[in-house]
Design an enzyme around this catalytic site. Structure first.
Site, mmCIF file in Angstrom:
data_model
loop_
_atom_site.group_PDB
_atom_site.id
_atom_site.type_symbol
_atom_site.label_atom_id
_atom_site.label_comp_id
_atom_site.label_asym_id
_atom_site.label_seq_id
_atom_site.Cartn_x
_atom_site.Cartn_y
_atom_site.Cartn_z
ATOM 1 N N LYS A 157 -13.366 -34.426 53.775
ATOM 2 C CA LYS A 157 -12.825 -34.624 52.424
ATOM 3 C C LYS A 157 -13.000 -33.517 51.455
ATOM 4 C CE LYS A 157 -11.614 -37.919 48.694
ATOM 5 N NZ LYS A 157 -11.890 -39.462 48.040
ATOM 6 N N SER A 171 -11.203 -45.539 47.447
ATOM 7 C CA SER A 171 -10.737 -44.348 48.051
ATOM 8 C C SER A 171 -11.107 -44.136 49.570
ATOM 9 C CB SER A 171 -11.021 -43.205 47.337
ATOM 10 O OG SER A 171 -10.000 -43.224 46.055
ATOM 11 N N SER A 175 -7.757 -42.269 47.140
ATOM 12 C CA SER A 175 -7.681 -40.701 47.014
ATOM 13 C C SER A 175 -7.768 -39.912 48.378
ATOM 14 C CB SER A 175 -8.484 -40.079 46.073
ATOM 15 O OG SER A 175 -9.887 -40.418 46.230
HETATM 16 N N1 GLN Z 1 -7.604 -45.240 43.098
HETATM 17 C C1 GLN Z 1 -8.647 -45.363 42.035
HETATM 18 C C2 GLN Z 1 -8.605 -44.392 41.136
HETATM 19 O O1 GLN Z 1 -7.642 -43.730 40.785
HETATM 20 C C3 GLN Z 1 -9.868 -45.144 42.888
HETATM 21 C C4 GLN Z 1 -10.074 -43.592 43.407
HETATM 22 C C5 GLN Z 1 -11.364 -43.409 44.165
HETATM 23 O O2 GLN Z 1 -11.733 -44.438 44.760
HETATM 24 N N2 GLN Z 1 -11.679 -42.447 44.248
HETATM 25 O O3 GLN Z 1 -9.464 -44.333 40.266
#
Ligand code: GLN
Length: 497
Positions: free
Chosen positions: A80, A179, A155
């Site tokens: 990532k 995410s 994400s």
């Molecule tokens: N979807 C969640 C957010 O937008 C979690 C994102 C994540 O885990 N990085 O914050």
């Protein structure tokens, strides 16, 4: 000839160790696959062909010298783009870091390299890991390999899409609110959020420091465990890193068993907004656990209903503070520096140009929630809710060994469907966020395809902090029983691209 991109990481490592194939051949097969299909998927932001082949060659040379190889030596991985990589671009999916070449490796990157794992490149993500669909990337969305018109989760959608499209057998994600697990669920892959502090955050670009957690992504439970072991463990460079032995995750993954295990089904993880096919597959999984000898208990965690609200105060608050470092003066993008403007003006123009709409929304929310007069009303209350959620977990774990739930309320939604509706987007993490707030370990693994749309459904397993091995013991048992009965959704039914 075996298609090297279809093997599990464990199989790949064994073939390299025995000399049946070389690490260079394996790397090349994956690089060829990326070249052939990633135009359609857009899992990668940057492919490091030379670096990958050099790392693979080093593994082959080591073997030729008769040295012992680690359990994942020569296995390719998609990283990532939130982890710094020395000499290789790191953008966090943002224009504000476009073209930035980090001068150092994150601890995770270092450990991957030390394990002989071959980093193929950096994967697409929602800008600064804020999102559930990868549509917030400044570099365009990633597609779900099961249906290219749908989101791969977020994400870490690039990492999960790379796995599901057989561009890499291993990937690394980060999980602040889901995410790792949500992308795993919607792509039919396995993703684990280790206990908070279990994997170093050093060199992992910060979003919300008290929640952010890096972790392994793979196509099987065993592969995830092998990767978990490679990256986990105490790191003096991260002040929140846990100084305790890594739970025996690989041993657990090799000995899947749920006999006598007490499994809790949380009442609050159901109801309005949950897709019928998701609930059907989840209920079948619970039935399967029962048949395998687990004792299933229904329980209530009343504070979970407030988890999403608390998260969307705590995460933006921490992000507003963390992202203050992007000032256009030290590194990354700089806009408007024409010799006539003050540093303050340059910072402001840079942030205006460099951050996307979701990141700006969160910085504003967080700044507001932390400002004097509102701190107690918003941030302070959210922290109290966080404590209540932690207590709900503690109470639950006196009655049961693990909790299970659907990972996400729905399967992958169409690209664009929630792009202009942040609230609808936030709901994707309804089931994953409580574990982040409490710091527990949690996994998502495939539990079939929803009958109404043929798309993957994820089963979430949550264990107490430091009991990450429990996830793998349960996950391996479910995966084996599930595959024996219904086949493995990804390995047998995945669409060919
Ligand atoms: N979807 C969640 C957010 O937008 C979690 C994102 C994540 O885990 N990085 O914050």
């Amino acid at each position: 000839m075996t298609d090297l991109t279809r093997l599990t990481a464990a199989e790949t490592a064994a073939k390299i160790a025995s000399g049946e194939t070389s690490a260079v051949e394996v790397a090349q097969a994956h690089l060829d696959r990326i070249a052939a299909i990633d135009e359609k998927v857009h899992a990668f932001l940057h492919v490091d062909t030379d670096g990958a082949l050099a790392a693979a060659r080093a593994v082959d040379d080591k073997r030729a010298r008769g040295e012992k190889l680690g359990p994942l030596a020569g296995v390719p991985l998609a990283l990532k783009d939130i982890f710094t990589t020395e000499g290789v671009p790191t953008t966090v999916g943002s224009k504000i870091l476009e073209g930035w070449i980090p001068p150092y490796d994150a601890t995770v990157t270092k450990r991957l390299k030390a394990a002989g794992i071959v980093i193929l490149g950096k994967t697409n993500m929602d800008e600064f890991a804020m999102g559930s669909s990868t549509e917030n990337s400044a570099y365009g969305p990633t597609s779900n390999p099961w249906d290219l018109t749908r989101i791969p989760g977020g994400s870490g959608g690039g990492s999960s899409a790379a796995l599901a499209s057989f561009q890499a057998p291993l990937a690394i994600g980060t999980d602040t609110g889901g995410s790792i697990r949500q992308p795993a669920a919607v792509t039919g892959t396995v993703g684990v959020k280790p206990t908070y502090g279990g994997v170093s955050r050093y060199g992992m670009v910060a979003f919300s420091s008290s929640l952010d957690q890096g972790g392994p992504c793979a196509r099987t439970v065993l592969d995830a465990a092998l990767l978990h072991e490679a990256i986990a463990g105490h790191d003096p460079l991260d002040s929140t890193s846990i100084d305790a032995p890594v739970p025996p995750v690989v041993e657990a993954a090799r000995n899947g068993d749920v006999k006598g295990l007490r499994v809790g089904v949380v009442k609050e993880f159901a109801g309005e907004g949950y897709q019928a096919g998701v609930m059907q597959r989840f209920n079948e999984s619970v039935e399967l656990l029962r048949e395998l000898g687990a004792e299933v208990v229904e329980l209530s965690c009343p504070s979970f209903s407030y988890a999403l609200a608390a998260y969307y105060l705590i995460a933006p608050s921490e992000c507003s503070s963390n992202l203050a470092r992007f000032d256009g003066l030290r590194y990354g993008l700089r806009t408007g520096d024409d010799g006539t403007r003050s540093a303050e003006e340059v910072t402001s123009l840079t942030r205006e140009a460099g951050f996307g709409p979701e990141v700006k929304r969160r910085i504003m929310l967080g700044t507001y929630a932390l400002s004097s007069g509102y701190y107690d009303a918003y941030y302070g209350s959210a922290q109290k809710v966080r404590t209540l959620i932690t207590r709900d977990f503690e109470r639950a774990f006196t009655d049961v060994d693990v909790l299970v739930s659907p990972t996400t309320p729905t399967t992958a939604f169409p690209i664009g469907e929630r792009a202009d509706d942040p609230m609808a987007m936030y709901l994707a993490d309804l089931c994953t966020i409580p574990a982040n707030l409490a710091g527990n370990a949690a996994m998502s693994l495939p539990c079939g395809l929803a009958p109404e749309d043929g798309l993957p459904v994820g089963l979430q397993i949550i264990a107490p902090a430091l009991a990450d091995d429990r996830l793998y013991r349960v996950g391996a048992a479910v995966e084996a029983a599930f595959t024996a009965r219904w086949g493995h959704p990804l390995l047998e039914e995945a669409p060919t691209l």
